[in-house]
Design an enzyme around this catalytic site. Structure first.
Site, mmCIF file in Angstrom:
data_model
loop_
_atom_site.group_PDB
_atom_site.id
_atom_site.type_symbol
_atom_site.label_atom_id
_atom_site.label_comp_id
_atom_site.label_asym_id
_atom_site.label_seq_id
_atom_site.Cartn_x
_atom_site.Cartn_y
_atom_site.Cartn_z
ATOM 1 N N GLU A 68 0.825 -1.200 0.000
ATOM 2 C CA GLU A 68 0.000 0.000 0.000
ATOM 3 C C GLU A 68 0.865 1.258 0.000
ATOM 4 O O GLU A 68 0.532 2.271 -0.637
ATOM 5 C CB GLU A 68 -0.921 0.019 1.222
ATOM 6 N N ARG A 281 7.017 -14.049 0.735
ATOM 7 C CA ARG A 281 6.403 -12.805 1.195
ATOM 8 C C ARG A 281 7.172 -12.239 2.377
ATOM 9 O O ARG A 281 7.356 -11.030 2.495
ATOM 10 C CB ARG A 281 4.940 -13.072 1.584
ATOM 11 N N GLY A 322 11.972 -5.501 -0.729
ATOM 12 C CA GLY A 322 12.067 -4.376 -1.642
ATOM 13 C C GLY A 322 12.743 -4.664 -2.960
ATOM 14 O O GLY A 322 13.010 -3.745 -3.733
ATOM 15 N N GLU A 323 13.024 -5.934 -3.265
ATOM 16 C CA GLU A 323 13.733 -6.264 -4.502
ATOM 17 C C GLU A 323 12.888 -7.079 -5.479
ATOM 18 O O GLU A 323 13.389 -7.513 -6.520
ATOM 19 C CB GLU A 323 15.021 -7.036 -4.195
ATOM 20 N N ASN A 348 -0.301 -8.705 -5.944
ATOM 21 C CA ASN A 348 -0.222 -7.808 -7.089
ATOM 22 C C ASN A 348 0.510 -8.476 -8.260
ATOM 23 O O ASN A 348 1.682 -8.833 -8.137
ATOM 24 C CB ASN A 348 0.508 -6.528 -6.669
ATOM 25 N N GLU A 351 3.168 -5.818 -11.285
ATOM 26 C CA GLU A 351 4.609 -5.598 -11.328
ATOM 27 C C GLU A 351 5.291 -6.595 -12.256
ATOM 28 O O GLU A 351 6.198 -6.240 -13.016
ATOM 29 C CB GLU A 351 5.195 -5.688 -9.920
#
EC number: 2.4.99.12
Length: 450
Positions: A68, A281, A322-323, A348, A351
């Site tokens: 988010e 995750r 974050g990668e 999602n 991406e």
């Protein structure tokens, strides 16, 4: 004047959260000791600021976690470009989100941890920061936050608003519904992530005139720069993968790892040079999976340890945060997890599509079903939904049939571009009309008082 049923339920909620505040603060300290809260900045969760408030108008963006928060960044950048006179305050809840998002935000954004939804913390937070407007991301509907903002004349907007099936059933309960109706009545603008979600908000008695659909912000998550060291590392990995069959299982949850490990073993029989990139995750799940695989004699390279890929490496475990977007650029095939076991809610897929991967996912995709449907509407080849029993066959076909692989990669990228075009600009125009022109430009705005 007699209180409405919603106001009565809120009074009960506020009394309960006030009475439980000492226990909640103790729980926060316990989480800090266990490393689940920031070791230095954890007092921010109690509403205590760690940065000064600049003079002038201020907009507060709040997101619970990483996904988010990343979706909010394009809107924040647009806000700063169009309204340089406005200060932006960003908050998230989780430490994992904080560590990633702080590197992605523009340098002039103030970044804090979100206060707990208890009366004292929320009141202290709002009195200090005095925002002109609050932008809540997705499903962050906290009673004390919303009611305190409304009480202080702060405009409220819900961006990419969504309600899970479980939450919708809970909020439709006759006891809770009056409170939800009351909270939703305080919003000046609700932007649902799909038209179906918009209908659900109306069923929960949100005022129809505040609901506007502008598109799913998850499609608008922009590219972000990496450090020189990270770029070099990714290029090295890309070179090591160049002559091998590669596929990726992303955003997998506990329990799903067995699906993908089984698929890896079966695919390895026909493709000895196979590399499976696994992105759990949560990083600790990757380390747990690695330990089990190494006990079975399977060679695993860990991203967090800087392990290199060798000819014997069968699995590359990305146990970092974050990668994900970077690793989508290294694989032609992406299987997005949290979708293969009953009760899963999906993740999602945009991406992976934006990176030009052939996109596969399971059938249990929750509120991401609208994203799958929208992409398939643009191009039916953009997303392939398969069961865990058919996963190996689907990936094998893409390995052996280059024509189908290319067609699916092109289709996914095409759908992403079509659905991401103009989303932020359209959302900004709606925000500007409903929020900025009426609240942020007002001379008696909250941020100008006191």
């Amino acid at each position: 004047m007699a209180l409405s049923s919603g106001e009565i339920v809120y009074k009960i909620y506020r009394a309960l959260t006030f009475g439980l505040s000492p226990l909640i603060r103790l729980h926060l300290r316990w989480r800090k000791l266990r490393g689940r809260e920031h070791p230095i900045r954890w007092p921010e969760r109690l509403g205590r600021p760690s940065s000064p408030r600049p003079a002038g108008r201020l907009i507060w963006f709040h997101a619970v976690s990483l996904g988010e928060g990343l979706a909010a960044i394009p809107v924040i950048k647009c806000c700063l470009e169009r309204r340089p006179d406005v200060t932006v305050l960003m908050t998230t809840t989780t430490v994992s989100a904080f560590e990633v998002i702080k590197e992605r935000l523009p340098s002039n954004v103030i970044y804090q941890f979100a206060p707990l939804d208890i009366p004292y913390s929320m009141d202290v937070f709002l009195q200090y920061w005095r925002p002109n407007a609050v932008m809540l991301m997705e499903s962050e509907l906290w009673p004390n936050l919303i009611m305190a903002a409304a009480r202080n004349g702060i405009a409220l907007a819900l961006l990419n608003g969504r309600i899970s099936t479980k939450s919708f059933r809970k909020w439709s309960n006759p006891v809770i519904l009056p409170l939800i109706k009351l909270m939703l009545s305080k919003f000046s603008l609700i932007l649902p992530l799909s038209t179906i979600q918009g209908i659900q908000f109306q069923l929960l008695q949100a005022p129809p005139y505040v609901i506007n659909y502008t598109g799913d912000l998850k499609f608008a998550i922009s590219d972000y720069g990496n450090s020189v060291g990270v770029k070099k590392s990714l290029k090295e990995i890309q070179a090591q993968l160049s002559c091998r069959k590669v596929w990726m299982a992303s955003s997998i949850h506990k329990g799903e790892d067995e699906v993908f490990i089984r698929a890896h073993k079966l695919l390895k029989q026909n493709h000895p040079d196979l590399v499976t990139i696994i992105v759990p995750r949560k990083p600790h799940l990757g380390q747990d999976i690695t330990s089990r695989l190494q006990e079975e004699g399977i060679s695993v390279a860990l991203r967090s340890c800087g392990d290199n890929l060798t000819n014997q490496t069968g699995i590359y475990m990305v146990d970092t945060l974050g990668e994900l977007r970077d690793f989508y650029s290294l694989t032609p095939i992406a299987v997005v997890g949290a979708s293969f076991l009953p009760g899963s809610a999906g993740h999602n897929i945009s991406e992976a599509a934006g990176a030009g991967c052939a996109v596969l996912t399971g059938h249990y995709v929750g509120h991401f079903s609208h994203m799958v449907a929208e992409m398939q509407h643009v191009n039916p080849l953009s997303v392939l939904q398969v069961s865990h029993e058919k996963l190996v066959d689907a990936v094998s076909e893409l390995f052996v049939n280059t024509e189908i692989l290319v067609a699916r990669r092109v289709a996914a990228r095409q759908a992403y571009l079509a659905l991401s075009c103009g989303i932020v600009e359209k959302l900004w125009d709606t925000l500007h009309f409903h929020i900025f022109m009426k609240s942020v430009s007002s001379d008696d705005a909250y941020g100008e008082r006191g």
